[in-house]
Design a protein around this motif. Structure first.
Motif, PDB file in Angstrom:
ATOM      1  N   GLY A  12       0.820  -1.208   0.000  1.00 11.14           N
ATOM      2  CA  GLY A  12       0.000   0.000   0.000  1.00 11.14           C
ATOM      3  C   GLY A  12       0.851   1.254   0.000  1.00 11.14           C
ATOM      4  N   THR A  61      -3.396  -2.499   3.447  1.00 15.01           N
ATOM      5  CA  THR A  61      -4.708  -1.880   3.213  1.00 15.01           C
ATOM      6  C   THR A  61      -5.817  -2.883   2.907  1.00 15.01           C
ATOM      7  OG1 THR A  61      -4.407  -1.619   0.818  1.00 15.01           O
ATOM      8  CG2 THR A  61      -3.525   0.130   2.225  1.00 15.01           C
ATOM      9  N   ASN A  62      -5.455  -4.091   2.502  1.00 10.10           N
ATOM     10  CA  ASN A  62      -6.515  -5.034   2.134  1.00 10.10           C
ATOM     11  C   ASN A  62      -6.147  -6.464   2.555  1.00 10.10           C
ATOM     12  OD1 ASN A  62      -4.988  -6.346   0.008  1.00 10.10           O
ATOM     13  ND2 ASN A  62      -5.414  -4.577  -1.285  1.00 10.10           N
ATOM     14  N   CYS A  85       5.376   5.025   4.932  1.00  8.35           N
ATOM     15  CA  CYS A  85       4.075   4.331   4.923  1.00  8.35           C
ATOM     16  C   CYS A  85       4.209   2.944   5.543  1.00  8.35           C
ATOM     17  CB  CYS A  85       3.525   4.219   3.503  1.00  8.35           C
ATOM     18  SG  CYS A  85       2.983   5.796   2.830  1.00  8.35           S
ATOM     19  N   GLY A  89       2.614   4.147   8.772  1.00 11.79           N
ATOM     20  CA  GLY A  89       1.293   4.336   8.179  1.00 11.79           C
ATOM     21  C   GLY A  89       1.254   5.604   7.343  1.00 11.79           C
ATOM     22  N   LEU A  92      -1.277   6.797   4.631  1.00 10.82           N
ATOM     23  CA  LEU A  92      -2.384   5.836   4.712  1.00 10.82           C
ATOM     24  C   LEU A  92      -3.301   6.174   5.877  1.00 10.82           C
ATOM     25  CD1 LEU A  92      -0.587   2.406   4.182  1.00 10.82           C
ATOM     26  CD2 LEU A  92      -1.593   3.911   2.470  1.00 10.82           C
ATOM     27  N   ARG A  95      -6.716   8.007   5.438  1.00 12.78           N
ATOM     28  CA  ARG A  95      -7.951   7.282   5.113  1.00 12.78           C
ATOM     29  C   ARG A  95      -8.752   6.925   6.357  1.00 12.78           C
ATOM     30  NH1 ARG A  95      -9.661   1.558   5.294  1.00 12.78           N
ATOM     31  NH2 ARG A  95     -11.335   2.527   6.395  1.00 12.78           N
ATOM     32  N   LYS A 100     -14.659   2.456   5.647  1.00 13.11           N
ATOM     33  CA  LYS A 100     -14.421   1.699   4.425  1.00 13.11           C
ATOM     34  C   LYS A 100     -15.533   1.962   3.413  1.00 13.11           C
ATOM     35  CE  LYS A 100     -14.930  -2.802   4.644  1.00 13.11           C
ATOM     36  NZ  LYS A 100     -14.660  -4.194   5.055  1.00 13.11           N
ATOM     37  N   CYS A 103     -15.181   5.307   1.688  1.00 14.46           N
ATOM     38  CA  CYS A 103     -14.102   5.285   0.690  1.00 14.46           C
ATOM     39  C   CYS A 103     -14.560   4.626  -0.600  1.00 14.46           C
ATOM     40  CB  CYS A 103     -12.893   4.548   1.241  1.00 14.46           C
ATOM     41  SG  CYS A 103     -12.053   5.427   2.541  1.00 14.46           S
ATOM     42  N   LEU A 128     -11.118  -4.263   1.303  1.00 14.63           N
ATOM     43  CA  LEU A 128     -10.333  -3.338   2.124  1.00 14.63           C
ATOM     44  C   LEU A 128     -10.508  -3.723   3.585  1.00 14.63           C
ATOM     45  CD1 LEU A 128     -11.312   0.115   0.554  1.00 14.63           C
ATOM     46  CD2 LEU A 128      -9.308  -1.284   0.049  1.00 14.63           C
ATOM     47  N   TRP A 132      -6.082   0.714   8.025  1.00 12.67           N
ATOM     48  CA  TRP A 132      -4.869   0.725   7.222  1.00 12.67           C
ATOM     49  C   TRP A 132      -3.719   1.140   8.127  1.00 12.67           C
ATOM     50  CZ3 TRP A 132      -5.903   3.465   1.885  1.00 12.67           C
ATOM     51  CH2 TRP A 132      -6.966   2.802   1.239  1.00 12.67           C
TER      52      TRP A 132
END
Ligand code: SF4
Length: 179
Positions: A12, A61-62, A85, A89, A92, A95, A100, A103, A128, A132
């Motif tokens: 991510g 992220t997923n 990141c 994080g 990220l 978000r 979720k 988004c 997702l 995250w």
């Protein structure tokens, strides 16, 4: 000394950390003398291979990335969180101000470029995860390489030291920094 096995992974992230890796320029040839690149965005390998060092850009992220980072951990001697990141994080975390569902609606319903006007039925697109965040929330990380992106000097130092069985100076004499 036999050649090591090096992997670089893009999870991510925005690819900026890998762009900084490419900015090693001719020093990439020195890395190539120390290691074979067994997996990267430029080296197609269906299965993540056993390796000595893995640079992992981006956070998680997923659900697929949750699985992928666990496989990487199992098959890697030194796992390096590559860039802010992956370490904290970083962007990220922005978000996390939204759910979720918000988004997905923003991407697939509200965005002017979207012609479907609905969230696609493909279940992969809805995988997702709620939170995250950085790599260490999912697996043990051996080294944290800061920067957004990390400087080529820091990348070269960390990678070349690890490939020669030495402990890198993550601070690079005070030159390393976040952001
Ligand atoms: Fe991109 Fe910065 Fe994140 Fe690297 S740390 S993936 S350059 S936003």
């Amino acid at each position: 000394m036999s050649k090591k096995r090096l992997a670089t992974v893009w999870l991510g992230g925005c690819s900026g950390c890998h762009m900084s890796l490419l900015d090693l320029d001719e020093r990439l040839l020195e890395i190539a003398k120390l290691a074979d690149i067994v997996k990267s965005p430029l080296v197609d390998a269906k299965e993540f291979p056993e390796c000595d060092v893995a640079l992992v850009e981006g956070g998680i992220t997923n659900a697929d990335q949750v699985h992928e980072i666990q496989v990487i951990r199992q098959r890697t001697r030194f796992l390096v969180a590559f860039g802010d990141c992956a370490v904290t994080g970083n962007v990220l975390e922005l978000r996390m101000r939204f759910s979720k569902e918000e988004c997905l609606a923003r991407s697939y319903i509200e965005a002017q470029s979207n012609v479907a006007g609905r969230i696609p039925a493909d279940p992969d697109l809805a995988r997702l995860i709620e939170r995250w965040g950085p790599l260490h929330e999912h697996v043990r990380v051996d080294y944290f390489l800061p920067g957004c992106p990390p400087s080529p000097d820091l990348i070269f130092h960390v990678v070349s030291e690890l490939l020669q069985d030495r402990t890198p100076d993550l601070d690079l004499g005070g030159k390393a920094h976040y952001g």
